[in-house]
Design an enzyme around this catalytic site. Sequence first.
Site, PDB file in Angstrom:
ATOM      1  N   ASP A 107     -11.394 -28.705  -3.974  1.00 34.65           N
ATOM      2  CA  ASP A 107     -11.676 -28.139  -5.293  1.00 34.65           C
ATOM      3  C   ASP A 107     -11.441 -29.143  -6.411  1.00 34.65           C
ATOM      4  O   ASP A 107     -11.678 -28.841  -7.580  1.00 34.65           O
ATOM      5  CB  ASP A 107     -10.795 -26.891  -5.509  1.00 34.65           C
ATOM      6  N   SER A 163     -13.961 -22.911 -12.373  1.00 28.47           N
ATOM      7  CA  SER A 163     -14.707 -22.665 -11.135  1.00 28.47           C
ATOM      8  C   SER A 163     -15.135 -21.200 -11.083  1.00 28.47           C
ATOM      9  O   SER A 163     -14.367 -20.300 -11.421  1.00 28.47           O
ATOM     10  CB  SER A 163     -13.840 -22.989  -9.921  1.00 28.47           C
ATOM     11  N   GLN A 198     -20.097 -25.918  -4.985  1.00 31.36           N
ATOM     12  CA  GLN A 198     -19.373 -25.145  -5.991  1.00 31.36           C
ATOM     13  C   GLN A 198     -20.221 -25.029  -7.253  1.00 31.36           C
ATOM     14  O   GLN A 198     -20.903 -25.974  -7.649  1.00 31.36           O
ATOM     15  CB  GLN A 198     -18.047 -25.816  -6.350  1.00 31.36           C
TER      16      GLN A 198
END
Length: 295
Positions: free
Chosen positions: A211, A235, A285
């Site tokens: 991430d 995110s 993502q």
Amino acid sequence: MPHAEETTRSAMEGLLATLDLEKLEENLFRGKSPKVGWQRVFGGQVIAQALVAAQRTVDANRFTHSLHAYFLRPGDPAVPIVYQVERLRDGSSFTTRSVVAVQHGRPIFTMTASFQVEEPGFDHQTAMPNVPPPEQLLGEAEFQAQLLAHAPETIRRYWGQKRPVEFRPVSLRHYMTREKLDPEQQIWVRTTGSVPAERGVQAAVLAYLSDMTLLDTSLYAHGATIFDPSIQAASIDHAMWFHRAVDFDDWLLYTQDSPNACGARGMTRGSLFTRSGALVASVAQEGLIRKRADD
């Protein structure tokens, strides 16, 4: 003020402790956040903890092969996170779990993860890009000494703290210019301490570091970074596929590119390679990248 035990153990030991969830009841676990001074919980931590919760309801001979997650609300680092696991399916080869992370009585995160019994099959992968090895790049200490002295406080705070993962970007150009660049980057990453030789723990650590830096890549084409105070970034969702077992004894190359940004959202794809070129995981993502309104 950090607890005494947090100041004496290494950052990697702290991460492993964070991933060691407390079992409250069958299919119910509780995790805590490290006291690092952030206003919200790091998304990679929630992904990794949710994966650990799911793993603890799965047979040991089944390994994570994919996860798909949504961030619903910012996590509060001051209170524990409760992870509720639902056993969706236990098949002959595949196992599926759903996990909801809850704080203050409301879900902050949801994830579905799939596990598979290891078996042989067709085998191919894309080639790793040809980039300089990590030994030819600035180390963390040199990077901080040369580039952080005149950097904004937010950047100094982020890059100056002790973390369980070390980064060596192939290019530092985006930190020194507002020029619009190609939305791509390559970063060598490695853990700053040893990781147990357990596939479940290794997958969780890989999910944790996956991430990092993704949202930033989607801003390069616009001459901005997530450290820009005029940018609101967060995110939205995160997907990951685990292809091969990973060895944290050496560097991994994290290649990233952003194929699209529109509607205040930026999408980034990532690939994690071993130094020898084996593709161990793929990541995708989408995140919020919104220009804040002027005061």
